[in-house]
Scaffold this motif. Structure first.
Motif, PDB file in Angstrom:
ATOM      1  N   ALA A 116       0.643   4.253   5.646  1.00 51.71           N
ATOM      2  CA  ALA A 116       0.394   3.160   4.705  1.00 51.71           C
ATOM      3  C   ALA A 116      -0.199   1.953   5.422  1.00 51.71           C
ATOM      4  O   ALA A 116      -1.118   1.289   4.910  1.00 51.71           O
ATOM      5  CB  ALA A 116       1.697   2.778   3.997  1.00 51.71           C
ATOM      6  N   VAL A 117       0.315   1.649   6.617  1.00 48.88           N
ATOM      7  CA  VAL A 117      -0.232   0.546   7.419  1.00 48.88           C
ATOM      8  C   VAL A 117      -1.687   0.832   7.777  1.00 48.88           C
ATOM      9  O   VAL A 117      -2.551  -0.049   7.698  1.00 48.88           O
ATOM     10  CB  VAL A 117       0.609   0.335   8.699  1.00 48.88           C
ATOM     11  N   MET A 118      -1.969   2.074   8.149  1.00 49.75           N
ATOM     12  CA  MET A 118      -3.347   2.456   8.451  1.00 49.75           C
ATOM     13  C   MET A 118      -4.255   2.287   7.239  1.00 49.75           C
ATOM     14  O   MET A 118      -5.387   1.798   7.348  1.00 49.75           O
ATOM     15  CB  MET A 118      -3.396   3.913   8.915  1.00 49.75           C
ATOM     16  N   ALA A 119      -3.758   2.676   6.070  1.00 53.97           N
ATOM     17  CA  ALA A 119      -4.558   2.603   4.849  1.00 53.97           C
ATOM     18  C   ALA A 119      -4.868   1.154   4.490  1.00 53.97           C
ATOM     19  O   ALA A 119      -6.025   0.793   4.223  1.00 53.97           O
ATOM     20  CB  ALA A 119      -3.827   3.291   3.704  1.00 53.97           C
ATOM     21  N   VAL A 120      -3.845   0.303   4.487  1.00 54.37           N
ATOM     22  CA  VAL A 120      -4.040  -1.100   4.093  1.00 54.37           C
ATOM     23  C   VAL A 120      -4.928  -1.825   5.106  1.00 54.37           C
ATOM     24  O   VAL A 120      -5.856  -2.549   4.725  1.00 54.37           O
ATOM     25  CB  VAL A 120      -2.677  -1.809   3.955  1.00 54.37           C
ATOM     26  N   SER A 121      -4.650  -1.643   6.394  1.00 52.54           N
ATOM     27  CA  SER A 121      -5.467  -2.300   7.414  1.00 52.54           C
ATOM     28  C   SER A 121      -6.906  -1.789   7.373  1.00 52.54           C
ATOM     29  O   SER A 121      -7.854  -2.547   7.581  1.00 52.54           O
ATOM     30  CB  SER A 121      -4.865  -2.085   8.803  1.00 52.54           C
TER      31      SER A 121
ATOM     32  N   SER B   4      -8.892   9.242   2.788  1.00 57.35           N
ATOM     33  CA  SER B   4      -7.515   9.386   3.274  1.00 57.35           C
ATOM     34  C   SER B   4      -6.650   8.214   2.828  1.00 57.35           C
ATOM     35  O   SER B   4      -5.483   8.399   2.449  1.00 57.35           O
ATOM     36  CB  SER B   4      -7.510   9.483   4.800  1.00 57.35           C
ATOM     37  N   ALA B   5      -7.210   7.001   2.891  1.00 59.95           N
ATOM     38  CA  ALA B   5      -6.456   5.814   2.469  1.00 59.95           C
ATOM     39  C   ALA B   5      -6.110   5.891   0.985  1.00 59.95           C
ATOM     40  O   ALA B   5      -4.998   5.533   0.571  1.00 59.95           O
ATOM     41  CB  ALA B   5      -7.261   4.548   2.753  1.00 59.95           C
ATOM     42  N   ALA B   6      -7.054   6.362   0.177  1.00 58.68           N
ATOM     43  CA  ALA B   6      -6.807   6.500  -1.258  1.00 58.68           C
ATOM     44  C   ALA B   6      -5.680   7.485  -1.520  1.00 58.68           C
ATOM     45  O   ALA B   6      -4.812   7.257  -2.388  1.00 58.68           O
ATOM     46  CB  ALA B   6      -8.084   6.954  -1.965  1.00 58.68           C
TER      47      ALA B   6
END
Length: 223
Positions: free
Chosen positions: A14-19, A179-181
């Motif tokens: 989740a941190v990877m996605a938001v950042s 991936s983030a989605a």
């Protein structure tokens, strides 16, 4: 709670996605700003000056720009640390290769790690080149970003470094956006095709937009 979330693999993803989304938004704005170079030195230099006065008079000179920089640095660090720790967990979970090979992943998926390393090194070089002028070729001119950009892309190595990094960025965005989605719960069987299309378009536009600047200098359109 924050520590519990961070210690979990889901939390790190989740941190990877938001950042990643924060950095993606910045890249879109940065690309649009870069394309102002095609309108001449006056327009481009004025844009660079405007960035430093953004938010005045409420914000002091360059305060908003430094705030943006702090947010970006935090996003880059969070993204890189999360990616590294998740990668280490994957290796520890499966130290030996599978007996049966899994289906071959896309080229973007298989190069995500190396792409991230390339982009990290490029960010350092880019800042030393066009922000501090430490490795700049041709004599860095403070307050003259147009000339500095032309100087950089008038060298063969400046073009090679930049274009290789932009190609890595395109692959990174193509895989990373989708991936983030998925991580943030936006994916579904009906939406995945649209999300992949958006990822492809974003990657293509960013790649073309950023590469347009060195190509413009090399062809003499920007001089």
């Amino acid at each position: 709670m924050a520590r519990t979330v961070w210690d979990s693999s889901v939390g790190k993803k989740a941190v990877m996605a938001v950042s990643g989304i924060i950095m993606l938004l910045y890249l879109v704005v940065h690309m649009i700003g870069n394309l102002k170079i095609f309108f001449g030195p006056g327009e481009f230099n004025h844009y660079a000056h405007w960035l430093r006065t953004l938010g005045e008079p409420f914000m002091h000179y360059e305060w908003t720009l430094w705030l943006i920089r702090v947010v970006l640095v935090a996003a880059v660090v969070a993204h890189a640390v999360s990616a590294y720790q998740l990668s280490r967990r994957d290796l520890r979970a499966r130290p030996s290769k599978y007996v049966h090979q899994k289906a071959r992943a896309s080229y973007a998926t298989r190069t995500m790690r190396w792409g991230g390393v390339i982009l990290g090194l490029f960010i350092v070089w880019h800042l030393l080149d066009l922000t501090t002028g430490t490795v700049h070729a041709g004599g860095f001119q403070e307050g003259h970003p147009y000339q500095n950009v032309v100087d950089t892309f008038s060298t063969w190595y400046g073009n090679v470094v930049y274009i290789v990094a932009v190609l890595a960025l395109g692959l990174h965005v193509r895989h990373g956006f989708f991936s983030a989605a998925q991580t943030l719960g936006a994916g579904s069987r009906t939406r995945n095709r649209a999300l992949r299309a958006v990822a492809d378009v974003l990657a293509l536009l960013l790649t073309a937009g950023f590469v347009a600047v060195p190509v413009g200098v090399m062809t003499g359109v920007v001089s």
